[in-house]
Design an enzyme around this catalytic site. Structure first.
Site, PDB file in Angstrom:
ATOM      1  N   HIS A 162      27.633  59.394  65.692  1.00 26.06           N
ATOM      2  CA  HIS A 162      28.302  59.745  66.962  1.00 26.06           C
ATOM      3  C   HIS A 162      27.328  60.442  67.923  1.00 26.06           C
ATOM      4  CE1 HIS A 162      32.140  59.140  64.706  1.00 26.06           C
ATOM      5  NE2 HIS A 162      31.456  59.747  63.734  1.00 26.06           N
ATOM      6  N   SER A 283       7.288  58.547  89.597  1.00 22.54           N
ATOM      7  CA  SER A 283       8.272  58.456  90.659  1.00 22.54           C
ATOM      8  C   SER A 283       7.555  58.566  91.992  1.00 22.54           C
ATOM      9  CB  SER A 283       9.287  59.594  90.514  1.00 22.54           C
ATOM     10  OG  SER A 283       9.919  59.829  91.753  1.00 22.54           O
ATOM     11  N   LYS A 289       7.672  63.406  87.409  1.00 22.61           N
ATOM     12  CA  LYS A 289       8.370  62.401  86.607  1.00 22.61           C
ATOM     13  C   LYS A 289       7.429  61.429  85.905  1.00 22.61           C
ATOM     14  CE  LYS A 289      12.327  61.411  86.404  1.00 22.61           C
ATOM     15  NZ  LYS A 289      13.351  60.956  87.340  1.00 22.61           N
ATOM     16  N   ASN A 291       8.561  58.034  83.873  1.00 20.84           N
ATOM     17  CA  ASN A 291       9.774  57.311  83.513  1.00 20.84           C
ATOM     18  C   ASN A 291       9.525  56.246  82.450  1.00 20.84           C
ATOM     19  OD1 ASN A 291      11.264  58.788  85.407  1.00 20.84           O
ATOM     20  ND2 ASN A 291      10.676  57.379  87.051  1.00 20.84           N
ATOM     21  N   GLU A 296      13.381  50.829  79.542  1.00 20.85           N
ATOM     22  CA  GLU A 296      14.601  50.520  80.304  1.00 20.85           C
ATOM     23  C   GLU A 296      14.685  49.029  80.604  1.00 20.85           C
ATOM     24  OE1 GLU A 296      15.537  54.022  83.250  1.00 20.85           O
ATOM     25  OE2 GLU A 296      13.390  53.849  82.969  1.00 20.85           O
ATOM     26  N   LYS A 331      17.605  23.819  80.368  1.00 10.64           N
ATOM     27  CA  LYS A 331      16.256  24.399  80.288  1.00 10.64           C
ATOM     28  C   LYS A 331      16.096  25.766  80.943  1.00 10.64           C
ATOM     29  CE  LYS A 331      15.010  19.751  80.090  1.00 10.64           C
ATOM     30  NZ  LYS A 331      16.383  19.512  80.590  1.00 10.64           N
TER      31      LYS A 331
HETATM   32  N1  ARG Z   1      15.671  15.411  83.675  1.00 14.18           N
HETATM   33  C1  ARG Z   1      16.652  15.008  82.732  1.00 14.18           C
HETATM   34  C2  ARG Z   1      17.104  16.199  81.881  1.00 14.18           C
HETATM   35  O1  ARG Z   1      16.431  17.146  81.826  1.00 14.18           O
HETATM   36  C3  ARG Z   1      16.109  13.951  81.822  1.00 14.18           C
HETATM   37  C4  ARG Z   1      17.146  13.036  81.275  1.00 14.18           C
HETATM   38  C5  ARG Z   1      17.698  12.176  82.350  1.00 14.18           C
HETATM   39  N2  ARG Z   1      18.570  11.170  81.832  1.00 14.18           N
HETATM   40  C6  ARG Z   1      19.374  10.471  82.592  1.00 14.18           C
HETATM   41  N3  ARG Z   1      20.137   9.610  82.026  1.00 14.18           N
HETATM   42  N4  ARG Z   1      19.469  10.693  83.888  1.00 14.18           N
HETATM   43  O2  ARG Z   1      18.148  16.173  81.293  1.00 14.18           O
END
Ligand code: ARG
Length: 468
Positions: A162, A283, A289, A291, A296, A331
C-alpha cells in the site's frame, strides 16, 4: 479552395484537388511500409530463386531478376526508398524500379504470388527481427539489474505494501523482482517467435496457386520452420503482430512500474536514488531542479504501446476472410510500439546501471514506521510459544507505546515491554533490528541476503554472465 474548378462543393476544401488525389493519398502506405524494404527484397530473392529452381521462370530470367533486386537494395541502402504515392507501397515501388533497371522480365517476379502473401511474409520477417532485438534488450536490462542486485544484496530498505512501510527488505531483492518480470517477458517473446515462424509466401492472393511452387524451399530460405498450412489464414492472419504487441504491452507495463518507483525514489522526501545526469533534465525556471524525465517518458510510452495493441486489435476484430485493406493499418502501431519499446528498454537499462542508490537514506527509512513489528510478533510465537494472533495483539500494544513516545520499537525499555506482556525477554532486542529482520527471512525466494546472493548466482548463470 472549395470553389476551385474540379472540386466538389459538398466535399469541401480537402477535396480541392479532386477525389482521385485523395484516393492516392489515403491508399499509399509507402510513407511507412518503406521500413520493410530489406524484408521485401529478401522475400523476393527467395521467391525468384524458387521460381528458377522449379522451372517456372528460366534460369536466365531468374538470374537477371536476382541481380536487379540486389541492385535495387544497394540503391535503397545508399539513398533511401523513394516515396511515390502512385506506386502505393514498398512492393510496387521495388517492382517498378526493377522494371526500370532490367526491363519487362521484371514482370515475371510476381508469378505465383500476390501482394497479399508478400506483405504477410515481409511483415513477419520484420516482426521476427523485432522480437529478437527485444529479447536482446531485455537481456541487457536483466544483466544491469543483476549486477546492481549483487552489489546491494545486503543493502537494507523499507519494503512497502500500500506504499506504507511494511517490512525491511534488501535493495538487491527488490531489483531481482524486476529480473523475474523480465524473465517471464522473455519467455513471452520466445513464444511469440515460435508461433510466428511459419511462412505465408505462396498463399498468393488467398487461394494458393496452380504453379508448381515449392513452399518448403522459400520457407527454409527465409529461416521459417515450415510453410503455413492454410492460404486463407496465411493472408488474413495478423496474430503474429498482435503477439508482439501483447508482449510489448506487458514489457512496457513492467518497465513503467520500475520507472514509477525510480521517480518516487528520486523525489526529495524519499531521496533513495540519484538518477544519472545523462538521463535527467533541468528546469528552465527552477535552477535547483533535476527531473527524472527519462523515467517519466518510459512510464508515458507504456500508455502509447498499450494503445498500439488496442488499435490493432480493433482494426482486426471485424474483418471477414481473407485480406482487406484495413490490414494495411497493421504497420504503424507495430512500428510505433517497437520504436518506443526499444527506447524505453535502453533508457531503463542506463538508469538501472548508473543510478546512485542512497543506501543511508534507505537504511534510515527502514528504521521508521515500525518495520520490524512482525519480527516482534514472530519472536513471541517462537520464543514464548504464543499463538500468532495473540502475538499480533501484544505487538500492536508495543507499537502504540513506541508511537506515543516517538521512539523505535527497540528503544522501548524492557520493563515497559514486560508491562505489556511479562513473557517478553531481553533476547527480543536482537530480533528487532532491521538487519536481524532481513537476515531471518531465509525461506526460498525470501529477502535474506544469502537468499538474494543465491538468486543472483542463478541469474548470472542463466544470463551467461561471468561470476565475480
Ligand atoms: N500495402 C498493402 C498492405 O500493406 C499491401 C497489400 C495490398 N494488397 C491488395 N490486395 N491491395 O496491406
Amino acid at each position: 479552395m472549395s470553389g476551385k474548378a474540379g472540386s466538389n462543393q459538398m466535399w469541401g476544401g480537402r477535396f480541392a484537388a479532386g477525389p482521385a488525389a485523395i484516393m492516392r493519398e489515403i491508399n499509399a502506405s509507402i510513407p511507412f511500409d518503406k521500413a520493410l524494404w530489406r524484408q521485401d527484397i529478401a522475400a523476393s530473392q527467395a521467391h525468384v530463386a524458387m521460381l528458377g529452381a522449379q522451372g517456372i521462370v528460366s534460369p536466365d530470367d531468374a538470374a537477371a531478376i536476382a541481380a536487379g533486386l540486389a541492385h535495387v537494395a544497394t540503391e535503397y541502402a545508399a539513398h533511401g526508398v523513394p516515396e511515390n504515392w502512385d506506386l502505393e507501397d514498398i512492393h510496387m515501388t521495388t517492382e517498378s524500379r526493377l522494371a526500370e533497371l532490367i526491363g519487362p522480365v521484371a514482370g515475371r517476379l510476381h508469378t505465383a504470388r500476390s501482394r497479399n502473401d508478400q506483405v504477410a511474409t515481409d511483415f513477419r520477417l520484420w516482426v521476427r527481427d523485432c522480437l529478437d532485438q527485444t529479447d536482446a534488450a531485455l537481456a541487457a536490462l536483466q544483466a544491469a539489474l543483476v549486477m546492481r542486485a549483487d552489489e546491494h544484496a545486503a543493502t537494507i530498505m523499507p519494503g512497502f505494501t500500500h506504499l506504507q512501510t511494511a517490512q525491511p527488505v534488501t535493495l538487491g531483492h527488490h531489483l531481482l523482482a524486476y529480473y523475474e518480470m523480465f524473465r517471464r517477458d522473455r519467455s513471452r517473446v520466445a513464444d511469440a517467435r515460435a508461433r510466428l515462424n511459419e511462412c505465408p509466401l505462396g498463399a498468393a492472393a488467398l487461394a494458393g496457386t496452380g504453379f508448381p511452387i515449392d513452399r518448403a524451399a522459400t520457407a527454409a530460405a527465409l529461416g521459417f520452420d515450415r510453410p503455413t498450412a492454410n492460404s486463407l489464414d496465411s493472408v488474413s492472419d495478423r496474430d503474429f503482430a498482435l503477439d508482439f504487441l501483447m508482449a510489448a504491452a506487458q514489457i512496457a507495463l513492467h518497465v513503467s512500474r520500475l520507472a514509477e518507483e525510480l521517480i518516487i525514489w528520486a523525489s526529495q522526501p524519499f531521496g533513495f536514488v540519484v538518477l544519472p545526469d545523462s538521463l535527467s533534465t533541468g528546469s528552465s525556471i527552477m535552477p535547483q531542479k533535476k527531473n527524472p524525465d527519462a523515467a517519466e517518458l518510459v512510464r508515458g510510452h507504456a500508455g502509447r504501446i498499450i494503445g498500439s495493441l488496442t488499435a490493432l486489435m480493433i482494426t482486426m476484430k471485424g474483418l471477414p476472410l481473407a485480406y482487406s485493406k484495413d490490414m494495411q493499418d497493421d504497420k504503424p502501431p507495430v512500428f510505433e510500439a517497437a520504436g518506443l519499446l526499444s527506447l524505453s528498454l535502453a533508457a531503463m537499462t542506463g538508469m538501472v546501471a548508473e543510478a546512485r542508490f542512497r543506501t543511508d537514506r534507505m537504511r534510515g527509512a527502514a528504521e521508521l514506521g515500525y518495520a520490524t513489528a512482525t519480527d516482534l510478533a514472530d519472536w513471541l510465537v517462537r520464543q514464548a510459544d504464543i499463538p500468532f494472533r495473540e502475538a499480533h495483539h501484544i505487538t500492536g500494544a508495543a507499537v502504540r507505546l513506541a508511537e506515543s513516545r516517538g521512539v523505535a520499537l527497540d528503544q522501548i525499555a524492557l520493563a515497559d515491554l514486560q508491562a505489556i506482556d511479562p513473557r517478553i525477554q531481553p533476547g527480543v532486542y536482537a530480533a528487532l533490528s532491521v538487519e536481524a529482520s532481513v537476515a531471518a527471512r531465509t525461506s526460498y525466494g525470501g529477502t535474506a541476503p544469502d537468499q538474494v546472493r543465491q538468486r543472483v548466482a542463478e541469474a548470472r548463470a542463466a544470463l551467461g554472465l561471468e561470476a565475480e
